[in-house]
Scaffold this active site. Structure first.
Site, mmCIF file in Angstrom:
data_model
loop_
_atom_site.group_PDB
_atom_site.id
_atom_site.type_symbol
_atom_site.label_atom_id
_atom_site.label_comp_id
_atom_site.label_asym_id
_atom_site.label_seq_id
_atom_site.Cartn_x
_atom_site.Cartn_y
_atom_site.Cartn_z
ATOM 1 N N GLY A 50 0.804 -1.052 0.208
ATOM 2 C CA GLY A 50 -0.367 -0.017 0.019
ATOM 3 C C GLY A 50 1.005 1.164 0.366
ATOM 4 N N GLN A 55 2.441 10.025 1.784
ATOM 5 C CA GLN A 55 4.214 9.368 1.150
ATOM 6 C C GLN A 55 5.153 9.594 0.022
ATOM 7 O OE1 GLN A 55 2.606 5.468 2.296
ATOM 8 N NE2 GLN A 55 4.603 5.127 3.051
ATOM 9 N N CYS A 96 5.412 -0.507 6.998
ATOM 10 C CA CYS A 96 5.704 0.262 6.365
ATOM 11 C C CYS A 96 6.774 0.965 5.771
ATOM 12 C CB CYS A 96 5.826 2.119 7.351
ATOM 13 S SG CYS A 96 5.114 3.745 6.486
ATOM 14 N N LEU A 97 5.986 1.478 3.978
ATOM 15 C CA LEU A 97 7.479 1.680 3.279
ATOM 16 C C LEU A 97 7.973 3.613 3.861
ATOM 17 C CD1 LEU A 97 6.072 0.849 -0.344
ATOM 18 C CD2 LEU A 97 8.289 -0.310 0.843
ATOM 19 N N HIS A 138 -4.121 1.472 7.410
ATOM 20 C CA HIS A 138 -2.381 1.879 7.909
ATOM 21 C C HIS A 138 -2.596 2.939 6.819
ATOM 22 C CE1 HIS A 138 1.994 1.059 8.073
ATOM 23 N NE2 HIS A 138 1.696 1.750 6.941
ATOM 24 N N GLU A 139 -3.094 2.556 5.779
ATOM 25 C CA GLU A 139 -3.220 3.814 4.568
ATOM 26 C C GLU A 139 -4.277 5.537 4.774
ATOM 27 O OE1 GLU A 139 -0.527 3.430 2.721
ATOM 28 O OE2 GLU A 139 -0.183 1.332 3.051
ATOM 29 N N HIS A 142 -2.294 7.441 6.537
ATOM 30 C CA HIS A 142 -0.847 8.178 6.665
ATOM 31 C C HIS A 142 -1.872 9.485 5.900
ATOM 32 C CE1 HIS A 142 2.286 6.094 6.336
ATOM 33 N NE2 HIS A 142 1.850 5.177 5.970
#
Ligand code: NI
Length: 173
Positions: A50, A55, A96-97, A138-139, A142
């Site tokens: 995701g 991000q 997470c990226l 989660h996204e 963000h």
């Protein structure tokens, strides 16, 4: 049509820009479609499941997700809103990226229903459970300027910040 796709650079925690609250997408136009294509390419290249626009330093309510094994089930959620959450929650291991190499447990709803526009500007409601449900929550965090490590204890979070800053200094050399 030969689309010029581009890899976008991903902000790394504790970059303060990750705490920006995203604005709603006003119109799903060609610019948005290019951004969706670029975000998908970036997510796949980084082997993520995701990616939120936050991000990649674009502060509009857009996320892309693909939780499939085959990496061929791209999901685009524009202006996502949770319209239902399950009464039950579960602690899941997340990564997470924007926080590479860090994994820890976060409590999330077991299932959610999310209403969003797709990449064509069509409104739809998706019923999600298991990994997809966790990923959506989660996204969406963000987009509110929240990174998953903020659910952890201050002690753990500070350790992660120190580790990330050190890794970024070493990368910069
Ligand atoms: Ni993330």
């Amino acid at each position: 049509m030969n689309q010029d796709m581009a890899l976008l650079s991903i902000l790394c925690y504790p970059d303060p820009r990750l705490h920006t609250v995203a604005k709603p997408v006003a119109v799903v136009d060609a610019r948005m479609q290019t951004l969706v294509a670029d975000m998908l390419e970036t997510m796949y290249a980084a082997k993520g499941i995701g990616l939120a626009a936050t991000q990649v330093d674009i502060h509009e309510r857009l996320i892309v997700i693909d939780v499939s094994e085959e990496r061929d089930q791209a999901l685009v959620l524009i202006n996502p809103e949770l319209v239902w959450t399950s009464p039950t929650t579960h602690r899941n291991e997340e990564g997470c990226l924007s926080v590479p190499g860090i994994y820890d447990g976060v409590e999330r709803f077991d299932a959610v229903h999310v209403r969003a526009l797709d990449q064509h500007g069509q409104s739809r409601t998706l019923q999600a459970e298991a990994l997809l449900s966790v990923c959506i929550q989660h996204e969406m965090d963000h987009l509110m300027g929240k990174v998953f490590v903020e659910y952890l204890s201050p002690l753990k979070r500070n350790r992660i910040k120190t580790k990330m800053r050190k890794a970024q200094r070493e990368d910069a050399r």
